[in-house]
Write an enzyme that holds these catalytic residues in place. Structure first.
Site, mmCIF file in Angstrom:
data_model
loop_
_atom_site.group_PDB
_atom_site.id
_atom_site.type_symbol
_atom_site.label_atom_id
_atom_site.label_comp_id
_atom_site.label_asym_id
_atom_site.label_seq_id
_atom_site.Cartn_x
_atom_site.Cartn_y
_atom_site.Cartn_z
ATOM 1 N N THR A 44 -51.712 -20.755 20.090
ATOM 2 C CA THR A 44 -51.861 -21.920 20.958
ATOM 3 C C THR A 44 -53.323 -22.179 21.301
ATOM 4 O O THR A 44 -53.708 -23.318 21.581
ATOM 5 C CB THR A 44 -51.021 -21.732 22.235
ATOM 6 O OG1 THR A 44 -49.685 -21.364 21.862
ATOM 7 C CG2 THR A 44 -50.957 -22.999 23.070
ATOM 8 N N TYR A 132 -47.327 -8.986 17.209
ATOM 9 C CA TYR A 132 -46.962 -10.411 17.247
ATOM 10 C C TYR A 132 -46.339 -10.768 15.909
ATOM 11 O O TYR A 132 -47.028 -10.861 14.900
ATOM 12 C CB TYR A 132 -48.215 -11.237 17.532
ATOM 13 C CG TYR A 132 -48.039 -12.730 17.619
ATOM 14 C CD1 TYR A 132 -46.785 -13.338 17.717
ATOM 15 C CD2 TYR A 132 -49.165 -13.559 17.633
ATOM 16 C CE1 TYR A 132 -46.658 -14.710 17.802
ATOM 17 C CE2 TYR A 132 -49.050 -14.939 17.723
ATOM 18 C CZ TYR A 132 -47.796 -15.510 17.806
ATOM 19 O OH TYR A 132 -47.675 -16.879 17.894
ATOM 20 N N LYS A 160 -44.365 -9.384 20.703
ATOM 21 C CA LYS A 160 -44.041 -10.794 20.920
ATOM 22 C C LYS A 160 -43.246 -11.228 19.705
ATOM 23 O O LYS A 160 -43.762 -11.258 18.588
ATOM 24 C CB LYS A 160 -45.315 -11.629 21.068
ATOM 25 C CG LYS A 160 -45.056 -13.136 21.171
ATOM 26 C CD LYS A 160 -46.356 -13.931 21.168
ATOM 27 C CE LYS A 160 -46.081 -15.430 21.142
ATOM 28 N NZ LYS A 160 -47.330 -16.232 21.076
ATOM 29 N N VAL A 202 -43.973 -14.956 26.106
ATOM 30 C CA VAL A 202 -45.337 -15.447 25.913
ATOM 31 C C VAL A 202 -45.175 -16.936 25.655
ATOM 32 O O VAL A 202 -44.707 -17.352 24.598
ATOM 33 C CB VAL A 202 -46.054 -14.735 24.759
ATOM 34 C CG1 VAL A 202 -47.474 -15.284 24.609
ATOM 35 C CG2 VAL A 202 -46.092 -13.232 24.992
#
EC number: 4.3.3.7
Length: 294
Positions: A44, A132, A160, A202
């Site tokens: 992001t 992740y 995540k 998250v």
């Protein structure tokens, strides 16, 4: 160790440079809203478009502004193990609370390659590491068996999970130690992930509605499922529309609508396309704002 809402914070730009004035205001709003932490330099945050120097500086400034009020989980991933190690060492030296390390992208490593990659990063990290897994972006899927092997490392504390596959997430939770935390990488799966033993999210949408996201997760963890579900279903249209185009295009547009920053992205990312979908998204977020959702 990792529980609650962690905001995958955007990186504002102005005239080609990082807009730190806007960024600091966003961080202050996150702190006021009670998020558990922020995650700079992730997907992001447009980390692939940041220079090495910008990446390091952004993490340093995040730590300085946050000043221990909430956690800073720094994105230090790369498809080069050597570069990921260098970024991890730098972030740890700057005083972050944890590291977010993404699957190596483009290279398409094997499960053993990913195991060795993450192990090498964890070996140099003085802070807890959050894996992740986002195969939609990286084209490789970190399987539960590999996560279980990695969870045995004393520095690898969480994952995540952004596969969108609840079955896979359940396997990760069942195969890993109880002190290994799984967080949703998809806003729209936050409550389903919590229901199978996840610890939080998250979040992309918490850039825009941090307090509502915090309340949703906090209420669930306190056992008030009905109140949590009310917020979830209020936010669900935002969760969906935040991905009408590639993240972070829609959320950065929405942040600009609310006056947090400009709608500037770095190529190859471009601004949200005009049309019915963007107008619908705009209507949804302003309606929630008028209802007092923050």
């Amino acid at each position: 160790m990792f529980q609650g809402v962690y905001t995958a914070v955007i990186t504002p730009f102005r005239q080609g440079k990082i807009d730190y004035d806007s960024y600091f205001k966003i961080l202050e709003n996150q702190i006021r809203s009670g998020v558990a932490g922020v995650v700079p330099c992730g997907t992001t945050g447009e980390s692939p478009t940041l220079s090495y120097e910008e990446h390091k500086e952004l993490i340093q400034k995040t730590v300085q502004v946050v000043s221990g009020k909430i956690q800073v989980i720094a994105g230090t991933g790369s498809n080069s193990t050597k570069e990921a190690i260098e970024l991890t060492e730098s972030a740890c030296a700057d005083g972050v609370d944890g590291i977010l390390s993404v699957n190596p992208y483009y290279n398409k490593p094997t499960q053993e390659g990913m195991f060795q990659h993450f192990t090498a990063i964890a070996n140099v990290s003085s802070k807890p590491v959050m894996l992740y897994n986002i195969p939609g972006r990286t084209n490789v899927n970190l399987l539960p068996e590999t996560v279980s092997r990695l969870a045995a490392h004393p520095k690898i504390a969480a994952i995540k999970e952004a596969t969108g596959d609840l079955g896979q997430m359940a396997k990760v939770i069942s195969q890993c130690p109880t002190n290994f935390d799984l967080l949703s990488g998809d806003d729209n799966l936050t409550l389903p992930v919590l229901s199978i033993g996840g610890k939080g999210v998250v979040s992309v949408v918490s850039n825009l509605f941090p307090r509502a996201c915090v309340d949703m997760v906090s209420l669930y963890l306190r056992g008030d499922l009905e109140a949590s579900k009310k917020i979830y279903y209020k936010l669900l249209p935002v969760f969906v529309n935040a991905f009408i185009e590639t993240n972070p295009i829609p959320i950065k547009a929405a942040m600009s609508w609310f006056g947090y920053c400009s709608n500037e992205l770095r190529l190859p990312m471009t601004s949200l396309s005009e049309g019915t979908a963007s107008e619908s998204f705009k209507k949804i977020v302003f309606q929630l704002k008028e209802e007092g959702i923050v």
